[in-house]
Write an enzyme that holds these catalytic residues in place. Structure first.
Site, PDB file in Angstrom:
ATOM      1  N   ASP A 214     -14.820 126.744  65.935  1.00 58.30           N
ATOM      2  CA  ASP A 214     -14.069 125.932  66.880  1.00 58.30           C
ATOM      3  C   ASP A 214     -13.897 126.684  68.196  1.00 58.30           C
ATOM      4  OD1 ASP A 214     -12.304 123.503  67.272  1.00 58.30           O
ATOM      5  OD2 ASP A 214     -10.815 125.075  67.600  1.00 58.30           O
ATOM      6  N   GLU A 285     -18.989 125.505  68.624  1.00 57.96           N
ATOM      7  CA  GLU A 285     -18.609 124.418  69.521  1.00 57.96           C
ATOM      8  C   GLU A 285     -18.414 124.992  70.921  1.00 57.96           C
ATOM      9  OE1 GLU A 285     -14.965 121.204  70.072  1.00 57.96           O
ATOM     10  OE2 GLU A 285     -14.574 123.254  69.426  1.00 57.96           O
TER      11      GLU A 285
END
Length: 556
Positions: A214, A285
Protein backbone atom coordinates in the site's frame (compact mmCIF):
# COMPACT_ATOMS: atom_id res chain seq x y z
CA UNK A 1 3.22 1.09 -38.65
CA UNK A 2 3.94 0.30 -35.00
CA UNK A 3 4.37 3.16 -32.57
CA UNK A 4 5.73 1.02 -29.73
CA UNK A 5 8.70 -0.82 -31.23
CA UNK A 6 10.60 -1.65 -28.05
CA UNK A 7 11.02 -5.35 -27.46
CA UNK A 8 10.51 -6.70 -23.99
CA UNK A 9 13.23 -8.45 -22.04
CA UNK A 10 10.86 -10.98 -20.49
CA UNK A 11 12.14 -14.55 -20.41
CA UNK A 12 11.04 -16.92 -23.12
CA UNK A 13 9.81 -19.46 -20.61
CA UNK A 14 8.26 -18.81 -17.24
CA UNK A 15 9.41 -20.58 -14.11
CA UNK A 16 7.68 -21.02 -10.78
CA UNK A 17 9.72 -18.10 -9.46
CA UNK A 18 8.15 -15.70 -11.95
CA UNK A 19 4.56 -16.95 -11.74
CA UNK A 20 3.56 -13.31 -11.16
CA UNK A 21 4.63 -12.23 -14.66
CA UNK A 22 1.39 -12.04 -16.59
CA UNK A 23 -0.63 -13.39 -13.65
CA UNK A 24 -4.32 -12.66 -13.15
CA UNK A 25 -4.87 -11.47 -9.57
CA UNK A 26 -8.32 -11.33 -7.96
CA UNK A 27 -8.71 -8.77 -5.18
CA UNK A 28 -10.79 -9.87 -2.21
CA UNK A 29 -12.08 -7.18 0.15
CA UNK A 30 -12.66 -9.54 3.11
CA UNK A 31 -15.21 -7.49 5.04
CA UNK A 32 -17.47 -7.48 1.98
CA UNK A 33 -16.88 -10.95 0.56
CA UNK A 34 -18.64 -13.57 2.72
CA UNK A 35 -19.82 -13.49 6.32
CA UNK A 36 -20.01 -16.84 8.11
CA UNK A 37 -20.98 -15.82 11.66
CA UNK A 38 -23.87 -13.46 11.07
CA UNK A 39 -22.24 -10.27 12.33
CA UNK A 40 -22.64 -8.55 8.96
CA UNK A 41 -18.91 -8.42 8.25
CA UNK A 42 -17.06 -10.81 5.96
CA UNK A 43 -14.35 -13.01 7.44
CA UNK A 44 -11.52 -15.36 6.54
CA UNK A 45 -13.71 -18.45 6.87
CA UNK A 46 -15.95 -16.81 4.28
CA UNK A 47 -13.01 -16.39 1.93
CA UNK A 48 -12.16 -20.08 2.38
CA UNK A 49 -15.76 -21.04 1.67
CA UNK A 50 -15.75 -19.11 -1.59
CA UNK A 51 -12.31 -20.14 -2.86
CA UNK A 52 -13.78 -22.75 -5.27
CA UNK A 53 -15.71 -19.92 -6.93
CA UNK A 54 -12.54 -17.84 -7.26
CA UNK A 55 -10.71 -20.85 -8.71
CA UNK A 56 -13.51 -21.31 -11.24
CA UNK A 57 -12.72 -17.88 -12.69
CA UNK A 58 -9.29 -19.08 -13.79
CA UNK A 59 -7.21 -16.60 -11.81
CA UNK A 60 -3.68 -17.23 -10.58
CA UNK A 61 -3.72 -15.43 -7.23
CA UNK A 62 -5.84 -13.59 -4.72
CA UNK A 63 -4.95 -10.30 -3.09
CA UNK A 64 -6.48 -9.94 0.37
CA UNK A 65 -7.10 -6.43 1.62
CA UNK A 66 -6.00 -5.95 5.26
CA UNK A 67 -7.28 -8.36 7.90
CA UNK A 68 -4.77 -7.40 10.64
CA UNK A 69 -5.61 -6.23 14.14
CA UNK A 70 -6.96 -2.69 13.77
CA UNK A 71 -9.37 -0.19 15.31
CA UNK A 72 -10.80 0.04 11.77
CA UNK A 73 -10.76 3.83 11.53
CA UNK A 74 -9.78 3.31 7.87
CA UNK A 75 -11.23 -0.17 7.42
CA UNK A 76 -8.04 -2.01 8.36
CA UNK A 77 -5.54 0.26 6.66
CA UNK A 78 -4.69 1.49 10.16
CA UNK A 79 -2.79 -1.48 11.56
CA UNK A 80 -2.32 -2.00 15.30
CA UNK A 81 -0.59 -5.39 15.03
CA UNK A 82 1.05 -6.55 11.82
CA UNK A 83 1.38 -10.15 13.00
CA UNK A 84 -2.15 -11.07 14.02
CA UNK A 85 -5.67 -11.28 12.61
CA UNK A 86 -8.35 -8.91 13.84
CA UNK A 87 -11.05 -10.90 15.69
CA UNK A 88 -13.72 -9.57 13.33
CA UNK A 89 -12.02 -11.55 10.54
CA UNK A 90 -11.12 -14.63 12.60
CA UNK A 91 -7.82 -16.04 13.80
CA UNK A 92 -4.37 -16.93 12.53
CA UNK A 93 -5.58 -20.52 12.34
CA UNK A 94 -8.38 -19.35 10.03
CA UNK A 95 -5.80 -17.61 7.85
CA UNK A 96 -3.64 -20.73 7.72
CA UNK A 97 -6.64 -22.84 6.73
CA UNK A 98 -7.62 -20.33 4.04
CA UNK A 99 -4.10 -20.29 2.62
CA UNK A 100 -3.87 -24.10 2.69
CA UNK A 101 -7.11 -24.38 0.72
CA UNK A 102 -6.03 -21.69 -1.75
CA UNK A 103 -2.78 -23.52 -2.42
CA UNK A 104 -4.66 -26.81 -2.81
CA UNK A 105 -6.72 -25.12 -5.53
CA UNK A 106 -3.61 -23.74 -7.22
CA UNK A 107 -4.17 -20.15 -6.12
CA UNK A 108 -1.33 -17.97 -4.80
CA UNK A 109 -2.01 -15.73 -1.79
CA UNK A 110 -0.94 -12.07 -1.75
CA UNK A 111 -1.61 -10.00 1.36
CA UNK A 112 -1.89 -6.23 1.72
CA UNK A 113 1.12 -4.83 3.58
CA UNK A 114 0.42 -1.33 4.96
CA UNK A 115 3.77 -0.13 6.25
CA UNK A 116 3.97 3.57 5.42
CA UNK A 117 1.93 4.25 8.55
CA UNK A 118 0.35 2.47 11.51
CA UNK A 119 -2.66 3.01 13.71
CA UNK A 120 -2.19 5.47 16.55
CA UNK A 121 -3.06 2.49 18.77
CA UNK A 122 -0.05 0.50 17.63
CA UNK A 123 2.30 -0.13 20.59
CA UNK A 124 5.12 1.52 18.64
CA UNK A 125 3.24 4.80 18.42
CA UNK A 126 1.94 4.66 21.98
CA UNK A 127 5.54 4.50 23.14
CA UNK A 128 6.80 7.07 20.62
CA UNK A 129 4.24 9.70 21.57
CA UNK A 130 4.89 9.35 25.31
CA UNK A 131 8.11 11.41 25.35
CA UNK A 132 11.00 12.69 23.24
CA UNK A 133 13.49 10.36 24.93
CA UNK A 134 11.94 6.89 24.85
CA UNK A 135 13.51 4.10 22.71
CA UNK A 136 10.95 4.63 19.93
CA UNK A 137 10.90 8.42 20.09
CA UNK A 138 12.24 8.64 16.54
CA UNK A 139 10.13 5.84 15.03
CA UNK A 140 7.56 8.28 13.65
CA UNK A 141 7.83 11.59 11.83
CA UNK A 142 7.85 14.35 14.45
CA UNK A 143 8.30 18.03 13.77
CA UNK A 144 8.45 21.24 15.81
CA UNK A 145 5.76 23.86 15.78
CA UNK A 146 6.57 27.14 14.08
CA UNK A 147 6.93 30.14 16.42
CA UNK A 148 3.24 30.94 15.92
CA UNK A 149 2.25 27.37 16.86
CA UNK A 150 1.32 26.24 13.38
CA UNK A 151 2.47 23.01 11.71
CA UNK A 152 6.07 22.46 10.56
CA UNK A 153 5.21 22.93 6.88
CA UNK A 154 2.36 23.07 4.36
CA UNK A 155 1.97 19.35 3.66
CA UNK A 156 -1.61 18.19 3.22
CA UNK A 157 -3.40 14.99 4.14
CA UNK A 158 -5.11 13.03 1.38
CA UNK A 159 -8.12 12.79 3.66
CA UNK A 160 -8.37 16.57 3.94
CA UNK A 161 -6.64 19.33 5.90
CA UNK A 162 -3.06 19.59 7.16
CA UNK A 163 -0.96 16.43 7.33
CA UNK A 164 0.16 17.27 10.88
CA UNK A 165 -1.45 16.52 14.25
CA UNK A 166 -0.42 18.12 17.53
CA UNK A 167 0.68 15.79 20.36
CA UNK A 168 0.50 17.43 23.76
CA UNK A 169 2.74 14.96 25.60
CA UNK A 170 5.69 15.70 23.32
CA UNK A 171 4.60 19.23 22.39
CA UNK A 172 5.36 18.38 18.78
CA UNK A 173 3.46 17.61 15.61
CA UNK A 174 3.41 14.18 13.98
CA UNK A 175 2.93 13.52 10.27
CA UNK A 176 -0.07 11.66 8.89
CA UNK A 177 -0.56 11.47 5.13
CA UNK A 178 -4.00 9.98 5.70
CA UNK A 179 -6.17 10.09 8.86
CA UNK A 180 -4.93 11.76 12.02
CA UNK A 181 -5.09 8.29 13.57
CA UNK A 182 -2.63 6.95 10.96
CA UNK A 183 0.78 8.37 11.96
CA UNK A 184 3.58 7.94 9.43
CA UNK A 185 6.56 5.75 10.29
CA UNK A 186 10.01 7.31 10.03
CA UNK A 187 11.82 5.13 7.49
CA UNK A 188 14.97 7.24 7.86
CA UNK A 189 15.45 5.29 11.11
CA UNK A 190 17.12 1.91 10.36
CA UNK A 191 15.41 0.38 13.39
CA UNK A 192 12.04 1.11 11.81
CA UNK A 193 13.10 -0.58 8.60
CA UNK A 194 14.30 -3.62 10.55
CA UNK A 195 11.05 -3.84 12.50
CA UNK A 196 8.94 -3.55 9.36
CA UNK A 197 10.98 -6.22 7.58
CA UNK A 198 10.53 -8.50 10.57
CA UNK A 199 6.75 -8.28 10.09
CA UNK A 200 7.18 -9.13 6.42
CA UNK A 201 9.30 -12.12 7.39
CA UNK A 202 6.57 -13.29 9.77
CA UNK A 203 4.19 -13.77 6.83
CA UNK A 204 6.85 -15.14 4.51
CA UNK A 205 7.60 -17.82 7.07
CA UNK A 206 3.88 -18.52 7.25
CA UNK A 207 3.85 -19.25 3.53
CA UNK A 208 2.30 -16.26 1.80
CA UNK A 209 3.25 -15.90 -1.85
CA UNK A 210 3.51 -12.15 -2.04
CA UNK A 211 2.63 -8.68 -0.86
CA UNK A 212 0.61 -5.84 -2.27
CA UNK A 213 2.39 -2.79 -0.87
CA UNK A 214 0.00 0.00 0.00
CA UNK A 215 1.18 3.54 -0.85
CA UNK A 216 4.66 2.21 -1.63
CA UNK A 217 6.04 5.63 -2.59
CA UNK A 218 5.04 7.21 0.75
CA UNK A 219 7.60 5.46 2.95
CA UNK A 220 10.12 8.30 3.11
CA UNK A 221 9.70 12.04 3.62
CA UNK A 222 12.04 14.94 3.04
CA UNK A 223 14.30 15.19 6.10
CA UNK A 224 14.35 18.98 5.89
CA UNK A 225 10.53 19.13 5.89
CA UNK A 226 10.53 21.58 3.00
CA UNK A 227 7.22 23.04 1.82
CA UNK A 228 5.64 21.56 -1.28
CA UNK A 229 5.31 24.09 -4.12
CA UNK A 230 1.87 24.81 -5.60
CA UNK A 231 0.66 22.75 -8.52
CA UNK A 232 1.71 24.16 -11.87
CA UNK A 233 -1.06 25.99 -13.69
CA UNK A 234 0.02 24.52 -17.01
CA UNK A 235 -1.56 21.07 -17.05
CA UNK A 236 1.28 19.69 -19.15
CA UNK A 237 3.69 20.52 -16.36
CA UNK A 238 1.46 19.50 -13.49
CA UNK A 239 2.12 16.26 -11.63
CA UNK A 240 -1.56 15.35 -11.73
CA UNK A 241 -4.06 14.53 -9.00
CA UNK A 242 -4.23 11.55 -6.70
CA UNK A 243 -7.33 12.98 -5.04
CA UNK A 244 -10.72 14.33 -6.19
CA UNK A 245 -10.70 17.95 -7.25
CA UNK A 246 -12.68 18.97 -4.16
CA UNK A 247 -9.65 18.06 -2.05
CA UNK A 248 -6.97 20.75 -1.53
CA UNK A 249 -4.36 17.97 -1.57
CA UNK A 250 -4.48 18.26 -5.33
CA UNK A 251 -3.38 21.90 -5.21
CA UNK A 252 0.21 20.98 -4.34
CA UNK A 253 3.11 19.52 -6.29
CA UNK A 254 4.08 16.73 -3.90
CA UNK A 255 7.85 16.94 -4.20
CA UNK A 256 8.79 16.45 -0.57
CA UNK A 257 6.13 14.42 1.26
CA UNK A 258 6.53 11.27 -0.87
CA UNK A 259 8.59 9.54 -3.60
CA UNK A 260 11.93 10.34 -2.02
CA UNK A 261 15.14 8.82 -3.46
CA UNK A 262 15.96 7.00 -0.21
CA UNK A 263 13.04 4.68 -0.88
CA UNK A 264 14.99 2.81 -3.54
CA UNK A 265 17.49 1.43 -1.04
CA UNK A 266 14.72 0.25 1.27
CA UNK A 267 13.01 -1.51 -1.64
CA UNK A 268 16.30 -3.25 -2.34
CA UNK A 269 16.37 -4.45 1.28
CA UNK A 270 12.82 -5.71 0.94
CA UNK A 271 13.62 -7.54 -2.31
CA UNK A 272 16.71 -9.13 -0.78
CA UNK A 273 14.50 -10.53 1.98
CA UNK A 274 11.97 -11.96 -0.48
CA UNK A 275 14.74 -13.46 -2.59
CA UNK A 276 15.62 -15.69 0.35
CA UNK A 277 12.32 -17.49 -0.30
CA UNK A 278 11.17 -19.34 -3.41
CA UNK A 279 8.55 -17.86 -5.70
CA UNK A 280 7.56 -14.77 -3.72
CA UNK A 281 6.49 -11.50 -5.33
CA UNK A 282 5.62 -7.87 -4.62
CA UNK A 283 3.22 -5.49 -6.33
CA UNK A 284 3.43 -1.86 -5.28
CA UNK A 285 0.70 0.76 -5.37
CA UNK A 286 2.10 3.99 -6.82
CA UNK A 287 0.08 7.18 -6.43
CA UNK A 288 2.24 9.93 -7.88
CA UNK A 289 0.16 11.89 -10.37
CA UNK A 290 1.78 12.37 -13.77
CA UNK A 291 5.05 11.03 -12.33
CA UNK A 292 3.54 7.62 -11.61
CA UNK A 293 4.97 5.79 -14.61
CA UNK A 294 8.42 7.26 -13.99
CA UNK A 295 8.19 6.14 -10.36
CA UNK A 296 7.00 2.70 -11.48
CA UNK A 297 10.03 2.45 -13.75
CA UNK A 298 12.39 3.36 -10.90
CA UNK A 299 10.75 0.89 -8.52
CA UNK A 300 10.60 -2.14 -10.85
CA UNK A 301 13.71 -1.73 -13.00
CA UNK A 302 16.96 -3.55 -12.39
CA UNK A 303 15.51 -6.73 -10.92
CA UNK A 304 16.52 -5.71 -7.39
CA UNK A 305 13.46 -3.85 -6.11
CA UNK A 306 9.76 -4.57 -6.66
CA UNK A 307 8.58 -7.28 -9.02
CA UNK A 308 5.79 -5.09 -10.37
CA UNK A 309 3.71 -2.01 -9.60
CA UNK A 310 0.39 -0.57 -10.58
CA UNK A 311 -0.60 3.05 -10.86
CA UNK A 312 -3.86 5.00 -10.99
CA UNK A 313 -3.46 5.61 -14.74
CA UNK A 314 -6.26 3.22 -15.75
CA UNK A 315 -8.30 3.83 -12.59
CA UNK A 316 -9.78 7.09 -13.86
CA UNK A 317 -12.53 7.94 -16.36
CA UNK A 318 -10.34 7.44 -19.43
CA UNK A 319 -11.67 4.53 -21.50
CA UNK A 320 -10.44 5.49 -24.93
CA UNK A 321 -7.88 3.99 -27.31
CA UNK A 322 -5.73 7.09 -26.99
CA UNK A 323 -5.59 6.96 -23.20
CA UNK A 324 -4.85 3.24 -23.02
CA UNK A 325 -2.28 3.43 -25.81
CA UNK A 326 -0.56 6.43 -24.19
CA UNK A 327 -0.34 4.69 -20.79
CA UNK A 328 1.05 1.46 -22.19
CA UNK A 329 3.44 3.22 -24.57
CA UNK A 330 4.73 5.49 -21.81
CA UNK A 331 5.43 2.49 -19.61
CA UNK A 332 7.16 0.53 -22.37
CA UNK A 333 9.26 3.59 -23.26
CA UNK A 334 10.34 4.31 -19.68
CA UNK A 335 10.79 0.80 -18.33
CA UNK A 336 13.49 -1.34 -19.87
CA UNK A 337 13.15 -4.39 -17.63
CA UNK A 338 10.36 -3.71 -15.13
CA UNK A 339 6.81 -5.02 -15.04
CA UNK A 340 3.39 -3.46 -14.64
CA UNK A 341 0.08 -4.67 -13.24
CA UNK A 342 -2.96 -3.12 -14.93
CA UNK A 343 -6.37 -2.70 -13.29
CA UNK A 344 -9.58 -0.86 -14.07
CA UNK A 345 -11.10 -1.16 -10.57
CA UNK A 346 -10.18 -1.63 -6.92
CA UNK A 347 -11.52 -0.82 -3.45
CA UNK A 348 -10.58 2.88 -3.69
CA UNK A 349 -12.22 4.02 -6.94
CA UNK A 350 -15.65 4.15 -8.54
CA UNK A 351 -16.32 0.83 -10.24
CA UNK A 352 -15.11 0.99 -13.81
CA UNK A 353 -18.39 0.07 -15.48
CA UNK A 354 -19.94 3.18 -13.95
CA UNK A 355 -16.93 5.28 -14.99
CA UNK A 356 -16.91 4.02 -18.57
CA UNK A 357 -20.55 3.74 -19.65
CA UNK A 358 -22.46 6.49 -21.42
CA UNK A 359 -25.82 5.08 -20.37
CA UNK A 360 -27.31 2.16 -18.39
CA UNK A 361 -27.93 0.08 -21.50
CA UNK A 362 -24.17 -0.20 -22.03
CA UNK A 363 -23.36 -1.94 -18.74
CA UNK A 364 -23.05 -5.49 -20.06
CA UNK A 365 -21.28 -4.52 -23.28
CA UNK A 366 -18.76 -2.26 -21.52
CA UNK A 367 -18.17 -4.84 -18.76
CA UNK A 368 -17.34 -7.46 -21.39
CA UNK A 369 -15.23 -5.17 -23.57
CA UNK A 370 -13.24 -4.00 -20.53
CA UNK A 371 -12.01 -7.47 -19.58
CA UNK A 372 -11.35 -8.33 -23.23
CA UNK A 373 -9.01 -5.34 -23.50
CA UNK A 374 -7.46 -5.73 -20.05
CA UNK A 375 -6.66 -9.39 -20.61
CA UNK A 376 -4.87 -8.58 -23.88
CA UNK A 377 -2.55 -5.87 -22.48
CA UNK A 378 1.10 -6.61 -21.77
CA UNK A 379 1.48 -6.95 -18.01
CA UNK A 380 -0.20 -8.69 -15.12
CA UNK A 381 -3.81 -7.77 -14.42
CA UNK A 382 -5.80 -7.29 -11.26
CA UNK A 383 -9.55 -7.84 -10.98
CA UNK A 384 -11.70 -6.48 -8.16
CA UNK A 385 -14.39 -8.65 -6.63
CA UNK A 386 -17.77 -8.14 -8.30
CA UNK A 387 -16.46 -6.69 -11.54
CA UNK A 388 -16.86 -10.16 -13.05
CA UNK A 389 -20.59 -9.70 -12.42
CA UNK A 390 -20.72 -6.28 -14.06
CA UNK A 391 -21.49 -4.53 -10.78
CA UNK A 392 -21.92 -0.78 -10.97
CA UNK A 393 -21.08 1.77 -8.28
CA UNK A 394 -23.64 1.69 -5.46
CA UNK A 395 -25.38 4.98 -4.73
CA UNK A 396 -25.50 5.14 -0.93
CA UNK A 397 -27.23 7.56 1.41
CA UNK A 398 -25.07 9.67 3.70
CA UNK A 399 -26.32 7.83 6.77
CA UNK A 400 -25.06 4.53 5.29
CA UNK A 401 -21.49 5.74 4.76
CA UNK A 402 -18.65 4.21 6.74
CA UNK A 403 -15.70 5.66 4.82
CA UNK A 404 -14.14 8.65 6.63
CA UNK A 405 -12.98 10.03 3.30
CA UNK A 406 -16.52 10.21 1.95
CA UNK A 407 -17.97 11.54 5.20
CA UNK A 408 -15.33 14.31 5.20
CA UNK A 409 -16.06 15.53 1.66
CA UNK A 410 -19.77 14.73 1.29
CA UNK A 411 -21.68 15.58 -0.87
CA UNK A 412 -19.15 16.72 -3.48
CA UNK A 413 -17.26 13.43 -3.06
CA UNK A 414 -19.05 10.37 -1.77
CA UNK A 415 -16.00 8.36 -0.82
CA UNK A 416 -15.21 4.72 -1.48
CA UNK A 417 -18.13 2.86 0.06
CA UNK A 418 -19.96 2.68 -3.25
CA UNK A 419 -17.43 0.15 -4.57
CA UNK A 420 -17.15 -1.72 -1.26
CA UNK A 421 -20.70 -3.01 -0.85
CA UNK A 422 -21.05 -6.76 -0.21
CA UNK A 423 -20.49 -9.41 -2.86
CA UNK A 424 -23.74 -10.82 -4.20
CA UNK A 425 -24.04 -14.59 -4.24
CA UNK A 426 -27.73 -15.51 -4.25
CA UNK A 427 -30.50 -13.56 -5.95
CA UNK A 428 -33.18 -15.17 -3.79
CA UNK A 429 -31.54 -14.85 -0.35
CA UNK A 430 -31.60 -12.01 2.13
CA UNK A 431 -28.67 -9.65 1.51
CA UNK A 432 -27.80 -11.72 -1.57
CA UNK A 433 -26.38 -14.53 0.58
CA UNK A 434 -23.58 -12.37 1.98
CA UNK A 435 -24.77 -12.55 5.59
CA UNK A 436 -27.62 -13.78 7.77
CA UNK A 437 -27.29 -10.61 9.83
CA UNK A 438 -27.31 -6.93 8.96
CA UNK A 439 -24.56 -6.15 6.42
CA UNK A 440 -22.06 -3.43 7.32
CA UNK A 441 -23.00 -1.71 4.06
CA UNK A 442 -26.36 -2.22 2.32
CA UNK A 443 -26.71 -4.55 -0.65
CA UNK A 444 -28.24 -2.62 -3.58
CA UNK A 445 -31.27 -4.27 -5.18
CA UNK A 446 -29.75 -3.82 -8.63
CA UNK A 447 -26.70 -5.78 -7.48
CA UNK A 448 -28.75 -8.65 -6.06
CA UNK A 449 -30.30 -9.23 -9.48
CA UNK A 450 -26.76 -9.81 -10.82
CA UNK A 451 -25.83 -12.42 -8.19
CA UNK A 452 -23.51 -15.30 -8.97
CA UNK A 453 -26.27 -17.92 -8.91
CA UNK A 454 -28.34 -15.93 -11.44
CA UNK A 455 -25.42 -15.48 -13.83
CA UNK A 456 -24.36 -19.11 -13.52
CA UNK A 457 -27.57 -19.98 -15.40
CA UNK A 458 -26.87 -17.54 -18.24
CA UNK A 459 -24.36 -18.68 -20.91
CA UNK A 460 -23.98 -15.09 -22.19
CA UNK A 461 -23.58 -13.43 -18.77
CA UNK A 462 -20.72 -11.12 -17.79
CA UNK A 463 -19.52 -13.86 -15.42
CA UNK A 464 -19.40 -16.43 -18.23
CA UNK A 465 -17.52 -13.93 -20.39
CA UNK A 466 -14.88 -13.39 -17.70
CA UNK A 467 -14.29 -17.11 -17.37
CA UNK A 468 -14.06 -17.63 -21.12
CA UNK A 469 -11.77 -14.62 -21.59
CA UNK A 470 -9.36 -15.66 -18.84
CA UNK A 471 -9.28 -19.19 -20.27
CA UNK A 472 -8.50 -17.73 -23.72
CA UNK A 473 -5.70 -15.64 -22.22
CA UNK A 474 -4.21 -18.68 -20.49
CA UNK A 475 -4.34 -20.69 -23.73
CA UNK A 476 -2.21 -18.18 -25.68
CA UNK A 477 1.33 -17.57 -24.43
CA UNK A 478 1.73 -14.18 -26.16
CA UNK A 479 -1.06 -12.78 -23.98
CA UNK A 480 0.78 -13.70 -20.80
CA UNK A 481 4.15 -12.06 -21.30
CA UNK A 482 4.68 -11.61 -25.02
CA UNK A 483 5.93 -8.47 -26.76
CA UNK A 484 3.37 -5.80 -27.66
CA UNK A 485 3.29 -3.37 -30.56
CA UNK A 486 0.54 -0.89 -31.40
CA UNK A 487 -0.83 -0.42 -34.90
CA UNK A 488 -1.74 3.06 -36.08
CA UNK A 489 -5.50 3.26 -36.56
CA UNK A 490 -8.46 5.59 -36.26
CA UNK A 491 -8.87 7.49 -32.98
CA UNK A 492 -11.59 5.24 -31.58
CA UNK A 493 -9.90 1.93 -32.46
CA UNK A 494 -7.34 0.17 -30.31
CA UNK A 495 -5.19 -2.24 -32.30
CA UNK A 496 -2.00 -4.08 -31.40
CA UNK A 497 -0.09 -7.31 -31.74
CA UNK A 498 1.22 -9.67 -29.06
CA UNK A 499 4.06 -12.03 -29.91
CA UNK A 500 6.01 -14.78 -28.20
CA UNK A 501 7.81 -17.99 -29.22
CA UNK A 502 6.76 -17.82 -32.85
CA UNK A 503 3.09 -17.08 -32.19
CA UNK A 504 1.83 -13.62 -33.15
CA UNK A 505 -1.69 -12.42 -32.36
CA UNK A 506 -3.64 -9.41 -33.60
CA UNK A 507 -6.22 -7.60 -31.46
CA UNK A 508 -8.56 -4.89 -32.76
CA UNK A 509 -11.11 -3.24 -30.45
CA UNK A 510 -13.84 -0.83 -31.54
CA UNK A 511 -14.47 1.61 -28.70
CA UNK A 512 -16.91 3.72 -30.70
CA UNK A 513 -20.64 3.84 -30.00
CA UNK A 514 -21.39 2.53 -33.46
CA UNK A 515 -20.04 -0.10 -35.88
CA UNK A 516 -17.04 0.58 -38.04
CA UNK A 517 -14.61 -0.93 -40.50
CA UNK A 518 -10.84 -0.94 -40.01
CA UNK A 519 -8.43 -1.48 -42.88
CA UNK A 520 -5.28 -3.23 -41.72
CA UNK A 521 -1.84 -2.17 -42.95
CA UNK A 522 -0.65 -4.16 -45.94
CA UNK A 523 2.08 -5.93 -43.97
CA UNK A 524 -0.44 -7.39 -41.50
CA UNK A 525 -1.32 -10.80 -42.92
CA UNK A 526 -4.04 -12.73 -41.11
CA UNK A 527 -3.62 -16.50 -41.15
CA UNK A 528 -6.79 -17.31 -39.24
CA UNK A 529 -9.42 -15.52 -37.22
CA UNK A 530 -9.67 -16.65 -33.61
CA UNK A 531 -12.85 -16.83 -31.57
CA UNK A 532 -12.20 -14.07 -29.05
CA UNK A 533 -14.84 -14.75 -26.37
CA UNK A 534 -17.95 -12.61 -26.66
CA UNK A 535 -16.67 -10.69 -29.68
CA UNK A 536 -18.38 -10.66 -33.10
CA UNK A 537 -15.76 -8.92 -35.22
CA UNK A 538 -15.03 -10.46 -38.63
CA UNK A 539 -12.49 -9.92 -41.40
CA UNK A 540 -12.74 -9.86 -45.17
CA UNK A 541 -9.50 -9.30 -47.01
CA UNK A 542 -7.68 -6.56 -45.06
CA UNK A 543 -10.87 -5.06 -43.62
CA UNK A 544 -12.00 -5.85 -40.09
CA UNK A 545 -15.73 -5.35 -39.51
CA UNK A 546 -16.54 -4.46 -35.89
CA UNK A 547 -19.90 -4.00 -34.18
CA UNK A 548 -20.34 -1.36 -31.46
CA UNK A 549 -17.98 -1.79 -28.50
CA UNK A 550 -16.65 -5.06 -29.83
CA UNK A 551 -13.41 -6.77 -30.78
CA UNK A 552 -11.57 -9.07 -33.12
CA UNK A 553 -8.60 -11.42 -32.73
CA UNK A 554 -6.53 -13.31 -35.28
CA UNK A 555 -3.33 -15.28 -35.61
CA UNK A 556 -0.77 -13.68 -37.93
Amino acid sequence: MANSPRKSTSPKTKTNADWWRGAVIYQVYPRSFQDTNGDGIGDLKGVTERLPYIASLGVDAIWLSPFFTSPMADMGYDVADYCDVDPMFGTLADFDEMMKEAHRLGIKVIIDQVISHTSDRHPWFIESRSSRSNPKADWYVWGPAKPDGTAPNNWMSIFGGPAWEWEGQRRQYYLHNFLGSQPDLNFHNPDVQDAVLDTVKFWLDRGVDGFRLDTVNYYFHDKELRDNPPLAKNEDDAPGLDAPDVNPYGMQNHLYDKTQPENLDFLRRLRALLDQYDGRATVGEVGDGARSLKTLADYTGGGDKLHMCYTFDLLGPGFTPTHIRDCVTAFQTMVADGWVCWAFSNHDVIRHVTRFIEGPLEVVRVAKLSISILSALRGSICLYQGEELGLTEADLAFEDLRDPYGIRFWPSFKGRDGCRTPMVWSSGSAHAGFTTGTPWLPVPAEHQALSVDAQEKMPDSVLAHYRETLAFRKAHAPMIDGDMQFIKTKEDVLAFTREKAGERLLFVFNMRRGPQEVTLPADIKVKEALALPGCLGTIKGQVVHLPTLDGFCARL
